[in-house]
Design an enzyme around this catalytic site. Structure first.
Site, PDB file in Angstrom:
ATOM      1  N   ARG A  39      57.008  72.541  47.196  1.00  0.00           N
ATOM      2  CA  ARG A  39      57.314  71.296  46.487  1.00  0.00           C
ATOM      3  C   ARG A  39      57.213  71.513  44.982  1.00  0.00           C
ATOM      4  O   ARG A  39      56.515  72.412  44.515  1.00  0.00           O
ATOM      5  CB  ARG A  39      56.329  70.206  46.927  1.00  0.00           C
ATOM      6  CG  ARG A  39      56.452  69.931  48.419  1.00  0.00           C
ATOM      7  CD  ARG A  39      55.805  68.645  48.803  1.00  0.00           C
ATOM      8  NE  ARG A  39      54.385  68.615  48.525  1.00  0.00           N
ATOM      9  CZ  ARG A  39      53.697  67.492  48.372  1.00  0.00           C
ATOM     10  NH1 ARG A  39      54.296  66.326  48.450  1.00  0.00           N
ATOM     11  NH2 ARG A  39      52.403  67.530  48.150  1.00  0.00           N
ATOM     12  N   LYS A  86      46.540  78.025  55.083  1.00  0.00           N
ATOM     13  CA  LYS A  86      47.886  77.511  55.326  1.00  0.00           C
ATOM     14  C   LYS A  86      48.693  78.516  56.143  1.00  0.00           C
ATOM     15  O   LYS A  86      48.791  79.686  55.794  1.00  0.00           O
ATOM     16  CB  LYS A  86      48.533  77.320  53.961  1.00  0.00           C
ATOM     17  CG  LYS A  86      49.838  76.619  53.978  1.00  0.00           C
ATOM     18  CD  LYS A  86      49.919  75.785  52.730  1.00  0.00           C
ATOM     19  CE  LYS A  86      51.251  75.822  52.088  1.00  0.00           C
ATOM     20  NZ  LYS A  86      51.299  74.955  50.915  1.00  0.00           N
ATOM     21  N   ARG A 111      43.442  67.095  48.066  1.00  0.00           N
ATOM     22  CA  ARG A 111      42.482  68.196  47.995  1.00  0.00           C
ATOM     23  C   ARG A 111      41.165  67.704  48.580  1.00  0.00           C
ATOM     24  O   ARG A 111      40.780  66.547  48.347  1.00  0.00           O
ATOM     25  CB  ARG A 111      42.235  68.619  46.534  1.00  0.00           C
ATOM     26  CG  ARG A 111      43.465  69.179  45.830  1.00  0.00           C
ATOM     27  CD  ARG A 111      43.815  70.600  46.319  1.00  0.00           C
ATOM     28  NE  ARG A 111      45.050  71.093  45.721  1.00  0.00           N
ATOM     29  CZ  ARG A 111      46.266  70.999  46.277  1.00  0.00           C
ATOM     30  NH1 ARG A 111      46.413  70.453  47.461  1.00  0.00           N
ATOM     31  NH2 ARG A 111      47.331  71.467  45.666  1.00  0.00           N
TER      32      ARG A 111
HETATM   33  P1  ATP Z   1      50.321  70.312  48.285  1.00  0.00           P
HETATM   34  O1  ATP Z   1      48.961  69.942  48.705  1.00  0.00           O
HETATM   35  O2  ATP Z   1      50.842  69.527  47.165  1.00  0.00           O
HETATM   36  O3  ATP Z   1      51.271  70.441  49.419  1.00  0.00           O
HETATM   37  P2  ATP Z   1      50.499  73.160  48.006  1.00  0.00           P
HETATM   38  O4  ATP Z   1      49.800  74.023  47.000  1.00  0.00           O
HETATM   39  O5  ATP Z   1      50.205  73.408  49.431  1.00  0.00           O
HETATM   40  O6  ATP Z   1      50.132  71.715  47.607  1.00  0.00           O
HETATM   41  P3  ATP Z   1      53.373  73.399  48.546  1.00  0.00           P
HETATM   42  O7  ATP Z   1      54.458  73.040  47.631  1.00  0.00           O
HETATM   43  O8  ATP Z   1      53.250  72.690  49.844  1.00  0.00           O
HETATM   44  O9  ATP Z   1      52.041  73.255  47.689  1.00  0.00           O
HETATM   45  O10 ATP Z   1      53.456  74.962  48.860  1.00  0.00           O
HETATM   46  C1  ATP Z   1      53.566  75.913  47.825  1.00  0.00           C
HETATM   47  C2  ATP Z   1      52.244  76.650  47.675  1.00  0.00           C
HETATM   48  O11 ATP Z   1      51.896  77.300  48.879  1.00  0.00           O
HETATM   49  C3  ATP Z   1      52.292  77.757  46.638  1.00  0.00           C
HETATM   50  O12 ATP Z   1      51.992  77.267  45.368  1.00  0.00           O
HETATM   51  C4  ATP Z   1      51.256  78.761  47.136  1.00  0.00           C
HETATM   52  O13 ATP Z   1      49.961  78.387  46.709  1.00  0.00           O
HETATM   53  C5  ATP Z   1      51.291  78.577  48.627  1.00  0.00           C
HETATM   54  N1  ATP Z   1      52.150  79.600  49.313  1.00  0.00           N
HETATM   55  C6  ATP Z   1      53.219  80.266  48.856  1.00  0.00           C
HETATM   56  N2  ATP Z   1      53.728  81.077  49.791  1.00  0.00           N
HETATM   57  C7  ATP Z   1      52.959  80.921  50.876  1.00  0.00           C
HETATM   58  C8  ATP Z   1      52.967  81.489  52.166  1.00  0.00           C
HETATM   59  N3  ATP Z   1      53.885  82.356  52.567  1.00  0.00           N
HETATM   60  N4  ATP Z   1      51.990  81.094  53.014  1.00  0.00           N
HETATM   61  C9  ATP Z   1      51.052  80.201  52.665  1.00  0.00           C
HETATM   62  N5  ATP Z   1      50.997  79.622  51.459  1.00  0.00           N
HETATM   63  C10 ATP Z   1      51.936  79.975  50.570  1.00  0.00           C
END
Ligand code: ATP
Length: 320
Positions: free
Chosen positions: A117, A182, A315
């Site tokens: 995002r 994640k 968070r």
């Molecule tokens: P939010 O809580 O807003 O969803 P988020 O940090 O999870 O925050 P997203 O946009 O959902 O943001 O996902 C992008 C983020 O996920 C990146 O900034 C990085 O921190 C993380 N990311 C990038 N590639 C991967 C991956 N292959 N597996 C897991 N996490 C990843």
């Protein structure tokens, strides 16, 4: 797919001479192609004098035929598989502009500009994970868009639970986690008029066989790291598609409210103390759940408040 990679994908040793003969080129041409594979796709190739060349680990490539064998839904779709693409969502959006009939499924072995995002990066190495974007046409129904990204998350969670990760769960609005790590992310993008005819791209990234990724700047995991097994990505794509279609049908028939409770059951952060972040603003509260449209319900200073919109991030608060 590079023919050289087709020959090497079994993970066995192949001599430069044999490879050259198969492809009708010289050994030095093979050497150059190997270097390109390493540089462009990030593959690790062992080079052993007297034995030849070997991929550090065997790979299975995406195959429309293989996926179709396990999913009748995918058989009916326009499937486009790329070795390398900027982003499957970007390609899906381009396919809408070009007026392709839907559903279109875009898959890639790797993404050079995979996105999360708000322009965040999604790390997408070659042949390890799933980068999946499904284009659907939505005819006149805001209701069909309500909670849609949460429905996709539920389908991903369900598929991962079936594949040896019983602890997979959801984080509002768009992540699938195992504990704090994640394992998958979801990114929906919309084109057209949501009140009339529009197209939606359901983008899903799942970490499947990835075992190391230094560039990921938060805690992460993969199906392989959790289950201890290498997973066939073709089968996983097929199963995800079947589960997704079944959730989408339920959603279309009965609306998001029929799925709300199931989503809450899968939500890892129910009852947790969180901060909700919207740009520079932050609200502290306790997660109550979601409402009938998929918006987040928080208890803030003893009062229930409801939040929705694409710019919000949750968070955990310290000690939660
Ligand atoms: P939010 O809580 O807003 O969803 P988020 O940090 O999870 O925050 P997203 O946009 O959902 O943001 O996902 C992008 C983020 O996920 C990146 O900034 C990085 O921190 C993380 N990311 C990038 N590639 C991967 C991956 N292959 N597996 C897991 N996490 C990843």
């Amino acid at each position: 797919m590079s023919t050289l990679l087709e020959l090497l994908k079994d993970g066995r040793f192949h001599s430069g001479q044999a490879l050259g003969e198969s492809l009708g080129v010289s050994r030095s041409a093979i050497w150059k192609q190997l270097q390109l594979l390493e540089a462009e796709l990030g593959l690790v190739i062992h080079k052993v004098r007297g034995r030849g060349y070997q991929l550090a680990s065997p790979i299975t490539l995406l195959s429309e035929a293989e996926i179709g064998q396990h999913s009748s839904s995918v058989k009916a779709w326009d499937v486009r598989i790329f070795d390398s693409i900027d982003s499957t969502n970007a390609e899906a959006l381009r396919s809408i502009e070009q007026g392709g009939g839907s559903p279109i499924l875009v898959l890639a072995e790797r993404q050079t500009a995979g996105r999360g995002r708000r322009g965040r990066k999604w790390v997408s190495p070659f042949a390890e994970n799933i980068y999946y974007s499904l284009v659907l046409r939505i005819d006149g129904g805001m209701r069909q868009l309500e909670g849609l990204s949460l429905v996709v998350g539920l389908a991903v969670m369900h598929t991962l639970r079936e594949h040896g990760i019983p602890g997979a769960g959801l984080k509002w609005p768009n992540d699938v986690l195992v504990g704090r790590k994640k394992v998958a992310g979801i990114l929906l993008e919309l084109v057209g008029d949501p009140a009339d005819v529009c197209h939606v791209v359901l983008g899903v990234g799942i970490n499947v066989n990835m075992q190391s990724a230094e560039e990921v700047d938060q805690e992460w995991t993969s199906v392989r790291l959790e289950s201890g097994k290498t997973v066939d990505r073709n089968q996983l794509v097929a199963r995800l598609s079947e589960v997704l279609v079944s959730y989408l049908e339920r959603h279309k028939r009965n609306g998001f409210s029929a799925i709300q409770e199931e989503w809450e059951q899968g939500h890892l952060w129910q009852g947790r103390a969180v901060s909700l972040i919207a740009g520079v603003n932050k609200v502290d509260g306790v997660v109550l759940g979601i409402d009938r449209q998929g918006a987040l319900r928080l208890s803030v200073e003893g009062e229930e408040r409801v939040y929705s919109g694409g710019e919000l991030s949750l968070r955990l608060r310290d000690g939660s």
